[in-house]
Design an enzyme around this catalytic site. Sequence first.
Site, PDB file in Angstrom:
ATOM      1  N   ASP A  76     -14.316  73.368  -3.403  1.00 45.36           N
ATOM      2  CA  ASP A  76     -15.500  72.502  -3.367  1.00 45.36           C
ATOM      3  C   ASP A  76     -15.861  72.423  -1.874  1.00 45.36           C
ATOM      4  O   ASP A  76     -15.465  73.321  -1.109  1.00 45.36           O
ATOM      5  CB  ASP A  76     -15.190  71.123  -3.986  1.00 45.36           C
ATOM      6  CG  ASP A  76     -16.444  70.291  -4.267  1.00 45.36           C
ATOM      7  OD1 ASP A  76     -17.069  70.485  -5.322  1.00 45.36           O
ATOM      8  OD2 ASP A  76     -16.815  69.452  -3.421  1.00 45.36           O
ATOM      9  N   LYS A  96     -10.484  66.360 -10.407  1.00 43.78           N
ATOM     10  CA  LYS A  96     -10.996  66.651  -9.066  1.00 43.78           C
ATOM     11  C   LYS A  96      -9.987  66.170  -8.044  1.00 43.78           C
ATOM     12  O   LYS A  96      -9.216  65.245  -8.326  1.00 43.78           O
ATOM     13  CB  LYS A  96     -12.318  65.915  -8.835  1.00 43.78           C
ATOM     14  CG  LYS A  96     -13.173  66.500  -7.752  1.00 43.78           C
ATOM     15  CD  LYS A  96     -13.988  67.664  -8.257  1.00 43.78           C
ATOM     16  CE  LYS A  96     -14.767  68.354  -7.171  1.00 43.78           C
ATOM     17  NZ  LYS A  96     -15.747  69.293  -7.743  1.00 43.78           N
TER      18      LYS A  96
HETATM   19  P1  NDP Z   1     -19.412  74.186   1.378  1.00 46.05           P
HETATM   20  O1  NDP Z   1     -18.369  73.478   2.113  1.00 46.05           O
HETATM   21  O2  NDP Z   1     -19.345  75.677   1.241  1.00 46.05           O
HETATM   22  O3  NDP Z   1     -20.846  73.845   1.987  1.00 46.05           O
HETATM   23  C1  NDP Z   1     -21.285  72.536   2.057  1.00 46.05           C
HETATM   24  C2  NDP Z   1     -22.629  72.510   2.775  1.00 46.05           C
HETATM   25  O4  NDP Z   1     -23.191  71.206   2.643  1.00 46.05           O
HETATM   26  C3  NDP Z   1     -22.515  72.763   4.272  1.00 46.05           C
HETATM   27  O5  NDP Z   1     -23.677  73.374   4.726  1.00 46.05           O
HETATM   28  C4  NDP Z   1     -22.365  71.349   4.817  1.00 46.05           C
HETATM   29  O6  NDP Z   1     -22.777  71.205   6.162  1.00 46.05           O
HETATM   30  C5  NDP Z   1     -23.288  70.583   3.915  1.00 46.05           C
HETATM   31  N1  NDP Z   1     -22.809  69.193   3.813  1.00 46.05           N
HETATM   32  C6  NDP Z   1     -21.652  68.762   3.266  1.00 46.05           C
HETATM   33  N2  NDP Z   1     -21.524  67.444   3.385  1.00 46.05           N
HETATM   34  C7  NDP Z   1     -22.618  67.038   4.031  1.00 46.05           C
HETATM   35  C8  NDP Z   1     -23.082  65.777   4.438  1.00 46.05           C
HETATM   36  N3  NDP Z   1     -22.371  64.655   4.204  1.00 46.05           N
HETATM   37  N4  NDP Z   1     -24.290  65.713   5.059  1.00 46.05           N
HETATM   38  C9  NDP Z   1     -25.020  66.850   5.295  1.00 46.05           C
HETATM   39  N5  NDP Z   1     -24.626  68.076   4.925  1.00 46.05           N
HETATM   40  C10 NDP Z   1     -23.459  68.162   4.304  1.00 46.05           C
HETATM   41  O7  NDP Z   1     -19.467  73.506  -0.071  1.00 46.05           O
HETATM   42  P2  NDP Z   1     -20.103  74.064  -1.429  1.00 46.05           P
HETATM   43  O8  NDP Z   1     -21.297  74.891  -1.136  1.00 46.05           O
HETATM   44  O9  NDP Z   1     -18.997  74.627  -2.231  1.00 46.05           O
HETATM   45  O10 NDP Z   1     -20.541  72.700  -2.142  1.00 46.05           O
HETATM   46  C11 NDP Z   1     -21.859  72.146  -2.024  1.00 46.05           C
HETATM   47  C12 NDP Z   1     -22.117  71.201  -3.161  1.00 46.05           C
HETATM   48  O11 NDP Z   1     -22.029  71.902  -4.405  1.00 46.05           O
HETATM   49  C13 NDP Z   1     -21.122  70.038  -3.298  1.00 46.05           C
HETATM   50  O12 NDP Z   1     -21.820  68.912  -3.809  1.00 46.05           O
HETATM   51  C14 NDP Z   1     -20.151  70.527  -4.362  1.00 46.05           C
HETATM   52  O13 NDP Z   1     -19.517  69.457  -5.028  1.00 46.05           O
HETATM   53  C15 NDP Z   1     -21.104  71.261  -5.287  1.00 46.05           C
HETATM   54  N6  NDP Z   1     -20.523  72.262  -6.173  1.00 46.05           N
HETATM   55  C16 NDP Z   1     -19.750  73.275  -5.678  1.00 46.05           C
HETATM   56  C17 NDP Z   1     -19.244  74.231  -6.535  1.00 46.05           C
HETATM   57  C18 NDP Z   1     -18.465  75.396  -6.046  1.00 46.05           C
HETATM   58  O14 NDP Z   1     -18.130  76.261  -6.862  1.00 46.05           O
HETATM   59  N7  NDP Z   1     -18.173  75.512  -4.762  1.00 46.05           N
HETATM   60  C19 NDP Z   1     -19.455  74.141  -7.992  1.00 46.05           C
HETATM   61  C20 NDP Z   1     -20.349  73.081  -8.389  1.00 46.05           C
HETATM   62  C21 NDP Z   1     -20.836  72.179  -7.502  1.00 46.05           C
HETATM   63  P3  NDP Z   1     -21.663  70.905   7.303  1.00 46.05           P
HETATM   64  O15 NDP Z   1     -20.877  72.168   7.421  1.00 46.05           O
HETATM   65  O16 NDP Z   1     -22.446  70.555   8.512  1.00 46.05           O
HETATM   66  O17 NDP Z   1     -20.833  69.755   6.792  1.00 46.05           O
HETATM   67  O1  2IT Z   2     -17.961  70.876  -8.874  1.00 43.03           O
HETATM   68  C1  2IT Z   2     -17.485  71.900  -9.401  1.00 43.03           C
HETATM   69  O2  2IT Z   2     -17.768  72.241 -10.555  1.00 43.03           O
HETATM   70  C2  2IT Z   2     -16.611  72.747  -8.574  1.00 43.03           C
HETATM   71  N1  2IT Z   2     -16.401  72.447  -7.411  1.00 43.03           N
HETATM   72  C3  2IT Z   2     -15.977  73.975  -9.172  1.00 43.03           C
HETATM   73  C4  2IT Z   2     -14.748  73.599  -9.948  1.00 43.03           C
HETATM   74  C5  2IT Z   2     -13.919  74.759 -10.435  1.00 43.03           C
HETATM   75  O3  2IT Z   2     -12.838  74.447 -10.981  1.00 43.03           O
HETATM   76  O4  2IT Z   2     -14.305  75.906 -10.322  1.00 43.03           O
END
Ligand code: NDP
Ligand code: 2IT
Length: 452
Positions: free
Chosen positions: A172, A132
């Site tokens: 992420d 990561k």
């Molecule tokens: P994005 O940046 O697309 O979206 C994140 C969302 O979460 C936004 O709405 C953001 O709001 C909110 N957010 C982030 N940090 C905070 C905080 N500290 N407090 C309140 N709201 C918060 O990220 P993703 O959708 O890609 O990721 C979301 C979660 O999913 C994370 O935990 C990530 O690790 C996990 N994840 C992502 C994957 C992927 O493929 N993208 C795969 C597996 C897990 P704001 O804009 O106001 O900060």
């Molecule tokens: O938390 C996760 O699994 C991710 N942000 C996606 C990682 C990836 O390599 O697609």
Amino acid sequence: MTTRSETQTTLDHLLTEIEHRNPAQPEFHQAAHEVLETLAPVVAARPEYAEPGLIERLVEPERQVIFRVPWQDDQGRVRVNRGFRVEFNSALGPYKGGLRFHPSVNLGVIKFLGFEQIFKNALTGLGIGGGKGGSDFDPHGRSDAEVMRFCQSFMTELYRHIGEHTDVPAGDIGVGGREIGYLFGQYRRITNRWEAGVLTGKGRGWGGSLIRPEATGYGNVLFAAAMMRERGEDLEGQTAVVSGSGNVAIYTIEKLTALGANAVTCSDSSGYVVDEKGIDLDLLKQIKEVERGRVDAYAERRGASARFVPGGSVWDVPADLALPSATQNELDENAAATLIRNGVKAVSEGANMPTTPEAVHLLQQAGVAFGPGKAANAGGVAVSALEMAQNHARTSWTATRVEEELADIMTSIHTTCHETAERYDAPGDYVTGANIAGFERVADAMLAQGVI
Ligand code: NDP
Ligand code: 2IT
């Protein structure tokens, strides 16, 4: 034969040592506790896992890189951020895991995410190790040009540590298609190589896999559906609360809606929206993906069915299903108690470690089906591995093919977690099932490959 309680005592000593050796990394401690507190049954049953040094190696990253990221803002002022890449474990394949750009990023956060990623990636059954990275850079309010200059500076250091056979980053929080594009461009420029498999989450016209943007959210809903099936129910007509409004939240809502559930909320760090008619995805995508705006704009434009609650907790909204999809520790004990009081049946983690340990305990005690992130949100990284496979073969698959593979992988992860939990006397406990099943696969590979 060592008993489970003797084994747990050894693991508890190791946890104390982890806390001492890694001070001021509370998120990493939390992730290590969550895993090591469930491993006693498998370590007691299979003496090879008690081999001195195996678990000690597993909790120590193979390599950690921290670097300076200087860049110029639109006013010409020099800004300095910190970049990270933690290459945690490569026993099963090249390090694989996303990059997070968020002001809260520090070494402990990246280590927690990298540690989780080892087991998640093992659960997919594909050949990917765990890693990561990211930066404390905050993309909010930055122009495209600033984000581009930041990404170029970040890659100017990162490029020497990654490669399609070495380490393959993706997105992420704060890193989506735009950022992956800038990062890939700079990698290509520095190395003079068209090495598509060095990053995943690329654009569809230049090496990206169809369904990668959708994969995490879709996969989480499929996992939730599988847990509900175990209870003799499906998603049709169920009310769902979703937090976040980014990549994972949007495609979670899309799949919930497709399967007949009513997703009534989304949120960001400013507050949450509740929409009795169900979230209008076209509007949410327009505001979040196109305009990069805030969720209050959704309530303003949607009309009477929706309202914005500043601050507030999305978990106050009564629902059958809860799918936390924003960030770590966003669902605490009080929130879990409220969800239980309101009759929640399943909680499935789209985000990484969004539920605090106390909340997980409460939900499980109350008989709520609980899907831990390392199983439930593995669809994203799984399709990333499928993107690598397509890049390697210089081909691209249809959306239908990728979606079918994703569905098979999620079903198989659910079955593996469920059966493993039963095998170790913890029926219905997906946390134990996911941790042990992921651990077995990585530990077997580490043992076979010797002390490295
Ligand atoms: P994005 O940046 O697309 O979206 C994140 C969302 O979460 C936004 O709405 C953001 O709001 C909110 N957010 C982030 N940090 C905070 C905080 N500290 N407090 C309140 N709201 C918060 O990220 P993703 O959708 O890609 O990721 C979301 C979660 O999913 C994370 O935990 C990530 O690790 C996990 N994840 C992502 C994957 C992927 O493929 N993208 C795969 C597996 C897990 P704001 O804009 O106001 O900060
Ligand atoms: O938390 C996760 O699994 C991710 N942000 C996606 C990682 C990836 O390599 O697609």
